[in-house]
Scaffold this motif. Structure first.
Motif, PDB file in Angstrom:
ATOM      1  N   ALA A 179     -47.952  12.710   0.702  1.00 20.40           N
ATOM      2  CA  ALA A 179     -49.179  13.436   1.018  1.00 20.40           C
ATOM      3  C   ALA A 179     -49.891  12.853   2.231  1.00 20.40           C
ATOM      4  CB  ALA A 179     -50.112  13.436  -0.197  1.00 20.40           C
ATOM      5  N   ASP A 180     -49.505  11.645   2.650  1.00 17.03           N
ATOM      6  CA  ASP A 180     -50.162  10.997   3.792  1.00 17.03           C
ATOM      7  C   ASP A 180     -49.383  11.166   5.099  1.00 17.03           C
ATOM      8  OD1 ASP A 180     -52.236  10.044   2.173  1.00 17.03           O
ATOM      9  OD2 ASP A 180     -51.058   8.283   1.598  1.00 17.03           O
ATOM     10  N   ASP A 181     -48.169  11.681   5.026  1.00 19.22           N
ATOM     11  CA  ASP A 181     -47.349  11.840   6.228  1.00 19.22           C
ATOM     12  C   ASP A 181     -47.674  13.156   6.934  1.00 19.22           C
ATOM     13  OD1 ASP A 181     -46.037   9.447   5.837  1.00 19.22           O
ATOM     14  OD2 ASP A 181     -44.466  10.352   4.611  1.00 19.22           O
ATOM     15  N   ARG A 182     -47.153  13.300   8.156  1.00 21.20           N
ATOM     16  CA  ARG A 182     -47.391  14.529   8.915  1.00 21.20           C
ATOM     17  C   ARG A 182     -46.438  15.619   8.444  1.00 21.20           C
ATOM     18  NH1 ARG A 182     -43.834  15.639  13.034  1.00 21.20           N
ATOM     19  NH2 ARG A 182     -42.244  14.061  13.471  1.00 21.20           N
ATOM     20  N   TRP A 183     -46.887  16.863   8.622  1.00 16.19           N
ATOM     21  CA  TRP A 183     -46.061  18.004   8.239  1.00 16.19           C
ATOM     22  C   TRP A 183     -44.915  18.171   9.224  1.00 16.19           C
ATOM     23  CZ3 TRP A 183     -46.657  19.745   3.584  1.00 16.19           C
ATOM     24  CH2 TRP A 183     -47.907  19.760   2.964  1.00 16.19           C
ATOM     25  N   VAL A 184     -43.719  18.407   8.706  1.00 16.20           N
ATOM     26  CA  VAL A 184     -42.535  18.639   9.526  1.00 16.20           C
ATOM     27  C   VAL A 184     -42.026  20.052   9.219  1.00 16.20           C
ATOM     28  CG1 VAL A 184     -40.177  17.916  10.057  1.00 16.20           C
ATOM     29  CG2 VAL A 184     -41.925  16.201   9.491  1.00 16.20           C
ATOM     30  N   PRO A 185     -41.896  20.904  10.239  1.00 18.73           N
ATOM     31  CA  PRO A 185     -41.426  22.272   9.984  1.00 18.73           C
ATOM     32  C   PRO A 185     -39.996  22.288   9.455  1.00 18.73           C
ATOM     33  CG  PRO A 185     -42.406  22.076  12.177  1.00 18.73           C
ATOM     34  CD  PRO A 185     -42.222  20.688  11.655  1.00 18.73           C
ATOM     35  N   VAL A 186     -39.743  23.173   8.497  1.00 18.03           N
ATOM     36  CA  VAL A 186     -38.376  23.430   8.062  1.00 18.03           C
ATOM     37  C   VAL A 186     -37.810  24.447   9.053  1.00 18.03           C
ATOM     38  CG1 VAL A 186     -36.915  24.378   6.232  1.00 18.03           C
ATOM     39  CG2 VAL A 186     -38.929  22.981   5.652  1.00 18.03           C
ATOM     40  N   ALA A 187     -36.899  24.015   9.895  1.00 14.52           N
ATOM     41  CA  ALA A 187     -36.418  24.840  11.001  1.00 14.52           C
ATOM     42  C   ALA A 187     -35.630  26.053  10.483  1.00 14.52           C
ATOM     43  CB  ALA A 187     -35.554  24.018  11.939  1.00 14.52           C
ATOM     44  N   LEU A 188     -36.081  27.233  10.891  1.00 13.82           N
ATOM     45  CA  LEU A 188     -35.366  28.470  10.579  1.00 13.82           C
ATOM     46  C   LEU A 188     -34.849  29.134  11.856  1.00 13.82           C
ATOM     47  CD1 LEU A 188     -37.830  29.915   7.903  1.00 13.82           C
ATOM     48  CD2 LEU A 188     -35.679  28.721   7.512  1.00 13.82           C
ATOM     49  N   ASP A 189     -34.919  28.395  12.950  1.00 21.84           N
ATOM     50  CA  ASP A 189     -34.449  28.868  14.243  1.00 21.84           C
ATOM     51  C   ASP A 189     -33.166  28.113  14.585  1.00 21.84           C
ATOM     52  OD1 ASP A 189     -33.998  29.567  16.841  1.00 21.84           O
ATOM     53  OD2 ASP A 189     -35.896  28.849  17.634  1.00 21.84           O
ATOM     54  N   LEU A 190     -32.080  28.830  14.840  1.00 27.22           N
ATOM     55  CA  LEU A 190     -30.800  28.177  15.111  1.00 27.22           C
ATOM     56  C   LEU A 190     -30.904  27.185  16.265  1.00 27.22           C
ATOM     57  CD1 LEU A 190     -28.245  31.120  14.767  1.00 27.22           C
ATOM     58  CD2 LEU A 190     -28.554  29.184  13.222  1.00 27.22           C
ATOM     59  N   ALA A 191     -31.725  27.522  17.261  1.00 26.11           N
ATOM     60  CA  ALA A 191     -31.844  26.638  18.426  1.00 26.11           C
ATOM     61  C   ALA A 191     -32.509  25.321  18.063  1.00 26.11           C
ATOM     62  CB  ALA A 191     -32.646  27.330  19.526  1.00 26.11           C
ATOM     63  N   ALA A 192     -33.247  25.302  16.950  1.00 28.34           N
ATOM     64  CA  ALA A 192     -33.979  24.086  16.569  1.00 28.34           C
ATOM     65  C   ALA A 192     -33.178  23.229  15.600  1.00 28.34           C
ATOM     66  CB  ALA A 192     -35.317  24.471  15.933  1.00 28.34           C
ATOM     67  N   LEU A 193     -32.028  23.699  15.165  1.00 29.43           N
ATOM     68  CA  LEU A 193     -31.234  22.954  14.195  1.00 29.43           C
ATOM     69  C   LEU A 193     -30.305  21.953  14.884  1.00 29.43           C
ATOM     70  CD1 LEU A 193     -30.258  25.900  11.809  1.00 29.43           C
ATOM     71  CD2 LEU A 193     -32.066  24.207  11.508  1.00 29.43           C
TER      72      LEU A 193
END
Length: 205
Positions: A191-205
């Motif tokens: 709960a104290d860490d930064r949010w990290v997006p779950v990548a749903l973009d192929l270019a971001a994987l």
């Protein structure tokens, strides 16, 4: 007697011509099959993602409505952003709505009033503000104005009658011409860490 040729015995080339498979090198046929296989898989994945987005957004809206019902409140429309966070604070689902803005003819009146302000300040010490104002009305390569910069002018604390009229004209000239809804998913280790997006973009994987 020669065999009767079938459509399966041909492949269409980039010019739309039917070419006998016997005339096409094996490596070209294998490349063709590989490209088709990958594109078909991508289309299936795209369809699954579209269905996932629609289902997830529907589920979030249903939950928001359910939550509102507990307080005897009926929420009108779907404007605004929504964030749902898991009980442990590690996962978040966010629906964000970005509106596309444009300005009508009243923006010209605002620009004229702002020009009067700049003229009046010509002998003053507001060079920094004048630069900000002039930059706001610069157009890009497509001849479009930067809506964010123009809207940002309203945050400048300037006590001038013409300036205040110009800001009112800017507000009145703003028109919503469309919107786009985004579904974003985040996770974090604690709960104290930064949010990290779950990548749903192929270019971001």
């Amino acid at each position: 007697m020669s065999e009767t040729l079938k459509m399966d015995d041909f492949m269409m080339d980039a010019r739309g011509r039917l070419v006998p498979k016997t005339m096409i090198p094996e490596i070209d046929r294998e490349r063709h099959d590989l490209v088709n296989e990958i594109v078909d898989a991508a289309k299936n994945l795209q369809k699954a993602m579209v269905e996932f987005k629609a289902r997830a957004m529907g589920d979030v809206q249903a939950f928001v409505d359910l939550s509102a019902e507990k307080y005897d409140v009926v929420l009108g429309g779907r404007k605004g952003n929504t964030s749902l966070v898991s009980f442990d604070g590690r996962l978040k689902v966010q629906i964000a709505i970005n509106e596309h803005l444009t300005f009508d003819e009243r923006l010209k009146a605002a620009k004229a009033l702002i020009d009067e302000c700049i003229t009046a300040w010509a002998e003053g010490s507001r060079d920094e503000i004048k630069t900000i104002v002039m930059d706001a009305f610069q157009v890009d390569k497509e001849g479009k104005l930067n809506t964010g910069r123009i809207i940002g002018l309203r945050r400048l604390a300037i006590d001038d009658s013409n300036w205040l009229k110009a800001m009112e004209a800017i507000s009145d000239s703003m028109q919503v011409v469309g919107s786009k809804t985004y579904l974003r998913v985040y996770e974090r280790a604690s709960a104290d860490d930064r949010w990290v997006p779950v990548a749903l973009d192929l270019a971001a994987l």
